[in-house]
Design an enzyme around this catalytic site. Structure first.
Site, PDB file in Angstrom:
ATOM      1  N   GLU A 110     -18.437 -49.428 -74.206  1.00 64.34           N
ATOM      2  CA  GLU A 110     -18.425 -47.995 -73.936  1.00 64.34           C
ATOM      3  C   GLU A 110     -17.459 -47.300 -74.885  1.00 64.34           C
ATOM      4  O   GLU A 110     -16.402 -47.843 -75.225  1.00 64.34           O
ATOM      5  CB  GLU A 110     -17.959 -47.732 -72.498  1.00 64.34           C
ATOM      6  CG  GLU A 110     -19.073 -47.653 -71.477  1.00 64.34           C
ATOM      7  CD  GLU A 110     -19.838 -46.318 -71.545  1.00 64.34           C
ATOM      8  OE1 GLU A 110     -19.823 -45.651 -72.596  1.00 64.34           O
ATOM      9  OE2 GLU A 110     -20.455 -45.966 -70.538  1.00 64.34           O
ATOM     10  N   ASP A 111     -17.777 -46.082 -75.269  1.00 65.75           N
ATOM     11  CA  ASP A 111     -16.832 -45.280 -76.042  1.00 65.75           C
ATOM     12  C   ASP A 111     -15.700 -44.787 -75.148  1.00 65.75           C
ATOM     13  O   ASP A 111     -14.540 -44.842 -75.518  1.00 65.75           O
ATOM     14  CB  ASP A 111     -17.544 -44.099 -76.722  1.00 65.75           C
ATOM     15  CG  ASP A 111     -18.376 -43.274 -75.745  1.00 65.75           C
ATOM     16  OD1 ASP A 111     -18.868 -43.826 -74.746  1.00 65.75           O
ATOM     17  OD2 ASP A 111     -18.536 -42.061 -75.977  1.00 65.75           O
ATOM     18  N   ASP A 114     -14.314 -42.352 -67.930  1.00 61.63           N
ATOM     19  CA  ASP A 114     -13.577 -41.234 -67.318  1.00 61.63           C
ATOM     20  C   ASP A 114     -13.589 -41.427 -65.803  1.00 61.63           C
ATOM     21  O   ASP A 114     -12.737 -42.142 -65.269  1.00 61.63           O
ATOM     22  CB  ASP A 114     -14.236 -39.918 -67.746  1.00 61.63           C
ATOM     23  CG  ASP A 114     -13.477 -38.687 -67.275  1.00 61.63           C
ATOM     24  OD1 ASP A 114     -12.431 -38.840 -66.631  1.00 61.63           O
ATOM     25  OD2 ASP A 114     -13.929 -37.554 -67.554  1.00 61.63           O
ATOM     26  N   PHE A 163     -10.611 -32.753 -73.101  1.00 59.72           N
ATOM     27  CA  PHE A 163     -11.988 -33.006 -73.531  1.00 59.72           C
ATOM     28  C   PHE A 163     -11.929 -33.412 -74.999  1.00 59.72           C
ATOM     29  O   PHE A 163     -11.479 -32.648 -75.850  1.00 59.72           O
ATOM     30  CB  PHE A 163     -12.867 -31.761 -73.351  1.00 59.72           C
ATOM     31  CG  PHE A 163     -14.312 -32.073 -73.521  1.00 59.72           C
ATOM     32  CD1 PHE A 163     -15.064 -32.539 -72.445  1.00 59.72           C
ATOM     33  CD2 PHE A 163     -14.929 -31.951 -74.761  1.00 59.72           C
ATOM     34  CE1 PHE A 163     -16.410 -32.864 -72.601  1.00 59.72           C
ATOM     35  CE2 PHE A 163     -16.266 -32.270 -74.917  1.00 59.72           C
ATOM     36  CZ  PHE A 163     -17.001 -32.725 -73.838  1.00 59.72           C
ATOM     37  N   ARG A 176     -20.053 -35.837 -82.957  1.00 57.04           N
ATOM     38  CA  ARG A 176     -20.091 -37.301 -82.823  1.00 57.04           C
ATOM     39  C   ARG A 176     -19.696 -37.984 -84.131  1.00 57.04           C
ATOM     40  O   ARG A 176     -19.104 -39.050 -84.128  1.00 57.04           O
ATOM     41  CB  ARG A 176     -21.507 -37.767 -82.445  1.00 57.04           C
ATOM     42  CG  ARG A 176     -21.938 -37.411 -81.043  1.00 57.04           C
ATOM     43  CD  ARG A 176     -23.204 -38.185 -80.690  1.00 57.04           C
ATOM     44  NE  ARG A 176     -23.929 -37.611 -79.578  1.00 57.04           N
ATOM     45  CZ  ARG A 176     -23.686 -37.883 -78.291  1.00 57.04           C
ATOM     46  NH1 ARG A 176     -22.725 -38.703 -77.965  1.00 57.04           N
ATOM     47  NH2 ARG A 176     -24.401 -37.332 -77.329  1.00 57.04           N
TER      48      ARG A 176
HETATM   49  C1  PRP Z   1     -20.265 -40.434 -71.703  1.00 58.11           C
HETATM   50  C2  PRP Z   1     -19.675 -41.734 -72.241  1.00 58.11           C
HETATM   51  C3  PRP Z   1     -19.802 -42.675 -71.089  1.00 58.11           C
HETATM   52  C4  PRP Z   1     -19.695 -41.770 -69.876  1.00 58.11           C
HETATM   53  C5  PRP Z   1     -18.340 -41.927 -69.254  1.00 58.11           C
HETATM   54  O1  PRP Z   1     -21.650 -40.470 -71.829  1.00 58.11           O
HETATM   55  O2  PRP Z   1     -20.354 -42.182 -73.379  1.00 58.11           O
HETATM   56  O3  PRP Z   1     -21.038 -43.346 -71.091  1.00 58.11           O
HETATM   57  O4  PRP Z   1     -19.886 -40.436 -70.331  1.00 58.11           O
HETATM   58  O5  PRP Z   1     -18.151 -41.015 -68.204  1.00 58.11           O
HETATM   59  P1  PRP Z   1     -17.809 -41.411 -66.714  1.00 58.11           P
HETATM   60  O6  PRP Z   1     -16.825 -42.544 -66.743  1.00 58.11           O
HETATM   61  O7  PRP Z   1     -17.152 -40.127 -66.190  1.00 58.11           O
HETATM   62  O8  PRP Z   1     -19.075 -41.742 -66.012  1.00 58.11           O
HETATM   63  P2  PRP Z   1     -22.565 -39.147 -71.686  1.00 58.11           P
HETATM   64  O9  PRP Z   1     -23.193 -39.127 -70.330  1.00 58.11           O
HETATM   65  O10 PRP Z   1     -21.790 -37.925 -72.082  1.00 58.11           O
HETATM   66  O11 PRP Z   1     -23.730 -39.437 -72.718  1.00 58.11           O
HETATM   67  P3  PRP Z   1     -23.592 -39.720 -74.306  1.00 58.11           P
HETATM   68  O12 PRP Z   1     -22.944 -41.082 -74.454  1.00 58.11           O
HETATM   69  O13 PRP Z   1     -25.001 -39.700 -74.785  1.00 58.11           O
HETATM   70  O14 PRP Z   1     -22.749 -38.633 -74.920  1.00 58.11           O
END
Ligand code: PRP
Length: 193
Positions: A110-111, A114, A163, A176
């Site tokens: 995961e990137d 949160d 953010f 990105r």
């Molecule tokens: C982001 C990120 C994680 C997730 C983390 O994805 O890449 O997958 O949110 O958030 P959380 O711990 O609060 O659930 P996003 O839904 O924004 O999609 P993306 O990766 O396509 O930007």
């Protein structure tokens, strides 16, 4: 959509440089390689955010002597934020794995984590497919608003409670491709309509 003309105008400050990120990925790669020495490894990046970290991590693990016997890379595409700045908590799988997970040593990449709901959902989904081992790796840990307690074996850097964008993370699908992690200027959000 904001009307700031350039990326530079939209960035408040750099939080982690490309060099900081590369060093963190090197550390994560060493840990993952050590734990999978002589075994096959399936790195499972979570798109879109993990598009860079999964690739860079796969390359870095391959450079560690005595690491995994084979490194497979696959992706799932999951979305919980849509275009919002807070996670909805409702995780949608837009693209599933293309490789079988059963019997594999899987590391979810995961990137950012949160509130933890996305990772929790993916861990449950993949556990149901009977991997040999299931571990998780996050480059940017944002622990301030966790709603669930998710195990994360490999943690790179701590994100501030802001953010953040760059190195795969977006704001309304922009930023990105920044090679560093950055905080956006408040004006970017004030132009939300
Ligand atoms: C982001 C990120 C994680 C997730 C983390 O994805 O890449 O997958 O949110 O958030 P959380 O711990 O609060 O659930 P996003 O839904 O924004 O999609 P993306 O990766 O396509 O930007």
């Amino acid at each position: 959509m904001n009307t700031l003309a350039t990326y530079d105008e939209a960035i408040e400050r750099t939080l982690y440089t490309a060099e900081d990120i590369a060093r963190a990925i090197g550390r994560l790669a060493a840990e993952i390689a050590r734990d999978h020495a002589g075994q096959p490894l399936l790195l499972l990046g979570v798109l879109k955010g993990a598009l860079y970290v999964a690739v860079d991590l796969a390359r870095a693990i391959a450079r560690v002597p005595g690491g995994p016997s084979e490194i497979f890379v696959d992706y799932v595409c999951a979305s919980s934020y849509g275009n919002a700045t807070r996670s909805s908590g409702e995780v949608r799988i837009l693209k599933d794995t293309s490789m079988p997970v059963a019997g594999q040593n899987v590391v979810i990449v995961e990137d950012i984590v949160d509130n933890g709901l996305t990772l929790q959902y993916l861990q449950a989904l993949l556990r149901g497919r009977n991997p040999a081992h299931l571990r998780s790796c996050v480059l940017f840990n944002k622990p301030y608003h966790r709603l669930v307690d998710v195990p994360i074996e490999y943690v790179g850097l701590r994100s501030p409670d802001e953010f953040v964008v760059g190195y795969g993370l977006d704001y309304q699908e922009l930023f990105r491709n920044l090679p560093y992690l950055a905080q956006l200027r408040a004006q970017v959000f004030s132009q939300e309509g």
